[in-house]
Design an enzyme around this catalytic site. Structure first.
Site, PDB file in Angstrom:
ATOM      1  N   CYS A   1       0.815  -1.226   0.000  1.00  0.00           N
ATOM      2  CA  CYS A   1       0.000   0.000   0.000  1.00  0.00           C
ATOM      3  C   CYS A   1       0.846   1.273   0.000  1.00  0.00           C
ATOM      4  CB  CYS A   1      -0.945   0.001   1.189  1.00  0.00           C
ATOM      5  SG  CYS A   1      -1.907  -1.500   1.295  1.00  0.00           S
TER       6      CYS A   1
ATOM      7  N   HIS B   1      -3.183   6.861   2.284  1.00  0.00           N
ATOM      8  CA  HIS B   1      -3.669   5.583   1.758  1.00  0.00           C
ATOM      9  C   HIS B   1      -5.081   5.337   2.294  1.00  0.00           C
ATOM     10  CE1 HIS B   1      -4.231   1.489   0.837  1.00  0.00           C
ATOM     11  NE2 HIS B   1      -3.972   1.026   2.051  1.00  0.00           N
TER      12      HIS B   1
ATOM     13  N   ASN C   1     -10.274  -0.465  -0.193  1.00  0.00           N
ATOM     14  CA  ASN C   1      -8.814  -0.339  -0.113  1.00  0.00           C
ATOM     15  C   ASN C   1      -8.210  -0.924  -1.383  1.00  0.00           C
ATOM     16  OD1 ASN C   1      -6.086  -0.752   0.388  1.00  0.00           O
ATOM     17  ND2 ASN C   1      -6.375  -1.464   2.482  1.00  0.00           N
TER      18      ASN C   1
HETATM   19  O1  UT7 Z   1      -3.732  -1.449   3.788  1.00  0.00           O
HETATM   20  C1  UT7 Z   1      -3.841  -1.882   5.120  1.00  0.00           C
HETATM   21  C2  UT7 Z   1      -5.062  -2.770   5.184  1.00  0.00           C
HETATM   22  N1  UT7 Z   1      -5.559  -3.113   6.452  1.00  0.00           N
HETATM   23  C3  UT7 Z   1      -6.423  -2.375   7.187  1.00  0.00           C
HETATM   24  O2  UT7 Z   1      -6.790  -1.277   6.908  1.00  0.00           O
HETATM   25  C4  UT7 Z   1      -6.988  -3.055   8.395  1.00  0.00           C
HETATM   26  C5  UT7 Z   1      -6.961  -2.235   9.651  1.00  0.00           C
HETATM   27  N2  UT7 Z   1      -7.848  -2.849  10.596  1.00  0.00           N
HETATM   28  C6  UT7 Z   1      -9.158  -2.548  10.662  1.00  0.00           C
HETATM   29  O3  UT7 Z   1      -9.611  -1.664   9.989  1.00  0.00           O
HETATM   30  C7  UT7 Z   1     -10.025  -3.301  11.610  1.00  0.00           C
HETATM   31  O4  UT7 Z   1      -9.231  -4.095  12.467  1.00  0.00           O
HETATM   32  C8  UT7 Z   1     -11.035  -4.181  10.846  1.00  0.00           C
HETATM   33  C9  UT7 Z   1     -12.065  -3.302  10.129  1.00  0.00           C
HETATM   34  C10 UT7 Z   1     -10.344  -5.085   9.835  1.00  0.00           C
HETATM   35  C11 UT7 Z   1     -11.785  -5.060  11.834  1.00  0.00           C
HETATM   36  O5  UT7 Z   1     -12.405  -4.283  12.840  1.00  0.00           O
HETATM   37  P1  UT7 Z   1     -12.293  -4.705  14.375  1.00  0.00           P
HETATM   38  O6  UT7 Z   1     -13.121  -3.758  15.126  1.00  0.00           O
HETATM   39  O7  UT7 Z   1     -10.843  -4.815  14.706  1.00  0.00           O
HETATM   40  O8  UT7 Z   1     -13.012  -6.094  14.376  1.00  0.00           O
HETATM   41  P2  UT7 Z   1     -12.471  -7.515  14.830  1.00  0.00           P
HETATM   42  O9  UT7 Z   1     -11.556  -8.086  13.773  1.00  0.00           O
HETATM   43  O10 UT7 Z   1     -11.963  -7.442  16.222  1.00  0.00           O
HETATM   44  O11 UT7 Z   1     -13.822  -8.325  14.826  1.00  0.00           O
HETATM   45  C12 UT7 Z   1     -14.919  -7.958  15.653  1.00  0.00           C
HETATM   46  C13 UT7 Z   1     -16.083  -8.860  15.314  1.00  0.00           C
HETATM   47  C14 UT7 Z   1     -15.720 -10.345  15.332  1.00  0.00           C
HETATM   48  O12 UT7 Z   1     -16.820 -11.042  15.869  1.00  0.00           O
HETATM   49  P3  UT7 Z   1     -16.797 -11.577  17.375  1.00  0.00           P
HETATM   50  O13 UT7 Z   1     -15.619 -12.492  17.447  1.00  0.00           O
HETATM   51  O14 UT7 Z   1     -16.633 -10.349  18.218  1.00  0.00           O
HETATM   52  O15 UT7 Z   1     -18.110 -12.256  17.500  1.00  0.00           O
HETATM   53  C15 UT7 Z   1     -15.575 -10.692  13.874  1.00  0.00           C
HETATM   54  O16 UT7 Z   1     -15.837 -12.073  13.611  1.00  0.00           O
HETATM   55  O17 UT7 Z   1     -16.550  -8.590  13.993  1.00  0.00           O
HETATM   56  C16 UT7 Z   1     -16.629  -9.822  13.253  1.00  0.00           C
HETATM   57  N3  UT7 Z   1     -16.397  -9.541  11.838  1.00  0.00           N
HETATM   58  C17 UT7 Z   1     -17.382  -9.236  10.979  1.00  0.00           C
HETATM   59  N4  UT7 Z   1     -18.728  -9.127  11.151  1.00  0.00           N
HETATM   60  C18 UT7 Z   1     -19.461  -8.794  10.082  1.00  0.00           C
HETATM   61  C19 UT7 Z   1     -15.215  -9.510  11.172  1.00  0.00           C
HETATM   62  N5  UT7 Z   1     -15.433  -9.196   9.885  1.00  0.00           N
HETATM   63  C20 UT7 Z   1     -16.764  -9.018   9.743  1.00  0.00           C
HETATM   64  C21 UT7 Z   1     -17.595  -8.670   8.652  1.00  0.00           C
HETATM   65  N6  UT7 Z   1     -18.920  -8.566   8.870  1.00  0.00           N
HETATM   66  N7  UT7 Z   1     -17.109  -8.424   7.420  1.00  0.00           N
END
Ligand code: UT7
Length: 312
Positions: A114, A239, A269
């Site tokens: 990225c 980015h 992204n």
């Molecule tokens: O170029 C660099 C690219 N990377 C990034 O930009 C990623 C940076 N990170 C983030 O933006 C965030 O960490 C995410 C958006 C990827 C995830 O958000 P989060 O608040 O850190 O969520 P999490 O991974 O801790 O997941 C929270 C919950 C989980 O459920 P439980 O275990 O709490 O029941 C996940 O299973 O959200 C669930 N989850 C979803 N639910 C609905 C994960 N993905 C999804 C989804 N839809 N697509």
């Protein structure tokens, strides 16, 4: 060494937009989850007949046409990508053939995920310094839909395909500041082993923590180099990974939010393509005015980070 001025831009997206609602065809997700966590509302995925070459050459053709520079005067072509059509020939070489670009210049791809477009800007500047030519064609292009595991809801909703391109002019009077860094790590964000396997994996929280450190670090680094405060900088183009990452950075720096351009809602992204796509959107919307200073900041896989400040 000469500085760089942004002369022209272009972008090319696949024909079909895929909304958050559409993503429910692949995984158990919701528009509400994706929008509130990331700010993303839709992305584009390549379909039959669309690939990295169609996107990259479409964006490059537009940037070259708008620059008014005869293609014979190009001094280098650098394409930032992690998802090219071939391991070899490079995407840049394919674009060279497609657009009939000159032969006696360096034409290469570069992988800094990225941060790739900004690494490419720095590399192109060095290449122009070496061969004494004035103009660089720089492309960021990704077909990330090839790399994504479409059953992993924590990653597949985040990324999209697309290309952006820019023509830069080198000259002694153009202000230019840049930095690049890296911290090799394959636990946090990886695709492979092997090219183009649909197995992108990411520790989202670790990337988030890295990103909210990297962005202010890069902005501060450029401010230290240039002596320019954010008041003297017209636009900050980060980015476009996630709206919350940018908002976090604005808050941390107590920075003017209106200078931070955001368009992840429309594209998701797009890795190396996100900054040149944003520049082209701003350019075509009349937001970029001659003499303005733009600070671009990238961060992502590698891990890598990079920033560049240039004028228009
Ligand atoms: O170029 C660099 C690219 N990377 C990034 O930009 C990623 C940076 N990170 C983030 O933006 C965030 O960490 C995410 C958006 C990827 C995830 O958000 P989060 O608040 O850190 O969520 P999490 O991974 O801790 O997941 C929270 C919950 C989980 O459920 P439980 O275990 O709490 O029941 C996940 O299973 O959200 C669930 N989850 C979803 N639910 C609905 C994960 N993905 C999804 C989804 N839809 N697509």
């Amino acid at each position: 060494m000469n500085g760089l001025k942004l002369l022209a831009t272009g972008r090319c997206l696949p024909a079909a937009a895929v909304t958050n609602e559409d993503m429910r065809r692949y995984v158990d997700t919701s528009d509400e989850w994706i929008t509130t966590r990331t700010g993303i509302r839709q992305r584009y995925f390549c379909a039959e007949g669309e690939n990295a070459l169609t996107l990259a050459s479409g964006a490059a053709r537009q940037a070259l046409a708008d620059s008014g520079i005869p293609k014979e005067e190009l001094g280098c072509v650098v394409c930032a990508t992690v998802s090219a059509d071939y391991a070899t020939p490079s995407l840049s070489c394919l674009v060279q053939a497609e657009l009939g670009l000159p032969e006696e210049i360096p034409v290469l791809d570069l992988n800094a995920a990225c941060s790739g477009f900004l690494y490419a800007v720095a590399v192109a500047r060095g290449l122009l310094a070496q061969n004494g030519k004035k103009y660089a064609l720089i492309i960021g292009c990704e077909v990330l839909s090839r790399l994504m595991n479409m059953s992993d809801r924590s990653t597949c909703v985040l990324f999209g395909d697309g290309a952006g391109a820019a023509v830069f002019e080198a000259g002694p009077d153009f202000p230019f500041y840049a930095l690049q860094g890296a911290r090799g790590d394959k636990a946090i964000l990886a695709n492979g082993p092997g090219p183009l396997a649909p197995d992108l994996s990411m520790d989202g929280r670790a990337v988030f923590r890295f990103a909210v450190e990297a962005l202010p670090h890069c902005i501060q680094g450029i401010q230290d180099q240039s002596g320019l405060s954010l008041e003297k900088i017209d636009w900050v183009v980060c980015h476009q990974a996630n709206e919350r990452i940018i908002d976090h950075c604005v808050k941390k720096l107590k920075a003017p939010a209106e200078k931070f351009y955001k368009n992840m809602a429309r594209y998701g992204n797009t890795s190396a393509a996100s900054i040149p796509i944003a520049l082209d959107e701003m350019n075509r919307d009349g937001k970029l005015k001659p003499g303005q200073k733009i600070l671009c900041v990238g961060f992502g896989g590698g891990l890598t980070w990079a920033a560049a400040l240039f004028t228009i």
